[in-house]
Scaffold this active site. Structure first.
Site, PDB file in Angstrom:
ATOM      1  CD  GLN A  45      -3.447 -30.702  26.080  1.00  0.00           C
ATOM      2  OE1 GLN A  45      -4.257 -31.473  26.599  1.00  0.00           O
ATOM      3  NE2 GLN A  45      -3.180 -30.713  24.794  1.00  0.00           N
ATOM      4  CE  LYS A  90       3.372 -31.415  27.633  1.00  0.00           C
ATOM      5  NZ  LYS A  90       2.974 -31.494  26.244  1.00  0.00           N
ATOM      6  CG  ASP A  91       1.955 -27.330  25.056  1.00  0.00           C
ATOM      7  OD1 ASP A  91       3.164 -27.039  25.055  1.00  0.00           O
ATOM      8  OD2 ASP A  91       1.523 -28.481  24.900  1.00  0.00           O
ATOM      9  CE  LYS A  92      -0.993 -18.706  31.391  1.00  0.00           C
ATOM     10  NZ  LYS A  92      -0.417 -18.112  32.607  1.00  0.00           N
TER      11      LYS A  92
END
Length: 407
Positions: free
Chosen positions: A125, A129-131
């Site tokens: 995550q 994905k949403d670094k």
């Protein structure tokens, strides 16, 4: 790798692991491996590429590992990620199994699966994905005040400590220099600043500091420590969630700043901004900063098998002393010695990129806080202070090895 598929696979794996543990606990106890765990010593470390052959998982941990492995293989969409993730997972389960065999009643196959599930979920995550983007300074995300953390409700500090806690032989670990630590704590409480010049051996050093300071009765103080962090721990997919739980000053280390000439000027600008952030902390007072003046982790000597501590960089030490003087707030300096190499042995050579192979061992660790460093060396002999800091760290390191019965 898709986050949704990993999260679902991890959840199903955890449920399956719970069922496996319940169904096999009695038979596992009867069939548990009687062989005592052994791990490589810091003075004679084996190759960091694989666990000691004598480290064999108990049936419960083996079954849990196989279920986690199956879930990860089905979820991984990037072939290059499969081998390092599975290696890390096996290493972790083996270390936790060794801990249980050593009498640690606080770890089980179910807890190991839960810890790994959380690590993989957060990595996907916040690392892919949403670094998560770190600023030049970062305040630990504790999840206690979601409104001030953009809705975050996760205590990343607790997550990191709980992940590595099972792999540390807590009873066998050693904390030396508690009188100096108590003195430093009192200085911080008075609004003065403290800087710990430490050698650095493991990616888990912040977690080791927390767990061993807890052991010495300084758990609250451990939560407030500020770490000077290199780019790897703020950009590596697996490392990001652990770093999110730490107070950080984010810099590009001397060892890696020249890796890409095209970005060198940008990195130098970021470092200047980070120093500005540190100066602000020091002017406020009451800050305790942990920094590794070597600029990286200690590496194994391939000829002797020993792990000497890396030399302290004088310019780094000078910079921290300069910031202390500029702050106009009394600043105190201590050397910190750390024996943590075997917990997460690093690669034998320095790698500029991220995504290194990660190893985990169940071992005792040790730290020592030196007496406060003397203010020696003038403008023309600043090296004397750096030499003093390194010598204190070196002698403390040898004391730690001796306390752990490592030759």
């Amino acid at each position: 790798m898709k986050f949704a598929s990993v999260a679902t696979a991890a959840f199903l794996t955890l449920k399956g692991t719970q069922a496996f543990v319940v169904q096999n606990r009695q038979s596992s106890l009867m069939r548990a491996v009687s062989m005592s765990s052994s791990s490589p010593s810091t003075s004679n470390a084996v190759s960091s590429s694989t666990q000691d052959e004598s480290s064999t998982m108990t049936p419960e941990f083996q079954g849990a590992y196989e279920q986690v492995k199956s879930a990860l293989v089905s979820a991984i969409e990037t072939p290059s990620m499969e081998a390092p993730l599975l290696h890390f997972t096996k290493e972790y389960f083996t270390a936790c199994s060794d801990a249980e065999k050593d009498g640690n009643g606080d770890i089980s196959a179910e807890i190991a699966a839960q810890n790994m599930k959380s690590a993989m979920q957060y990595a996907m995550q916040f690392g892919l994905k949403d670094k998560f983007k770190f600023g030049v300074t970062h305040k630990a995300l504790r999840g206690q005040e979601p409104d001030e953390e953009e809705g975050n409700a996760i205590d990343f500090y607790k997550f990191g400590c709980n992940f590595f806690r099972p792999a540390i032989d807590f009873e066998g670990s050693v904390v030396l220099g508690t009188d100096a630590l108590a003195k430093a704590t009192e200085q911080i409480k008075k609004g003065e600043n403290v800087v710990f010049f430490a050698n650095h051996q493991s990616e888990a050093d912040p977690q080791v500091m927390s767990i061993l300071l807890e052991k010495a009765g300084f758990g609250k103080e451990a939560e407030e420590l500020i770490y000077v962090a290199g780019h790897k721990v703020t950009t590596d997919t697996l490392a990001i969630p652990f770093s999110m739980g730490r107070n950080l000053i984010c810099i590009h280390s001397k060892k890696h700043i020249d890796a890409d000439p095209d970005t060198k000027s940008i990195k130098q600008k970021q470092n200047l901004m980070a120093m500005g952030g540190m100066l602000k902390m020091k002017k406020k007072g009451g800050a305790c900063i942990w920094v590794a003046p070597s600029g990286g982790r200690d590496r194994r000597d391939l000829e002797t098998g020993k792990v000497p501590i890396a030399a302290f960089d004088q310019k780094t030490v000078d910079m921290f002393r300069l910031m202390g003087n500029k702050s106009k707030v009394p600043t105190h300096y201590y050397a910190v010695s750390m024996v943590t190499y075997d917990l997460c042995p690093p690669p034998d050579s320095v790698e500029a990129g991220t995504g290194e192979q990660r190893n985990v061992r169940y071992v005792p660790c040790a730290i020592k806080i030196s007496d406060e460093l003397d203010n020696v060396g003038g403008v023309e002999s600043r090296h004397l202070f750096t030499e003093q800091a390194f010598e204190r760290a070196q002698s403390g390191y040898e004391e730690c090895l001796k306390a752990l019965n490592v030759e």
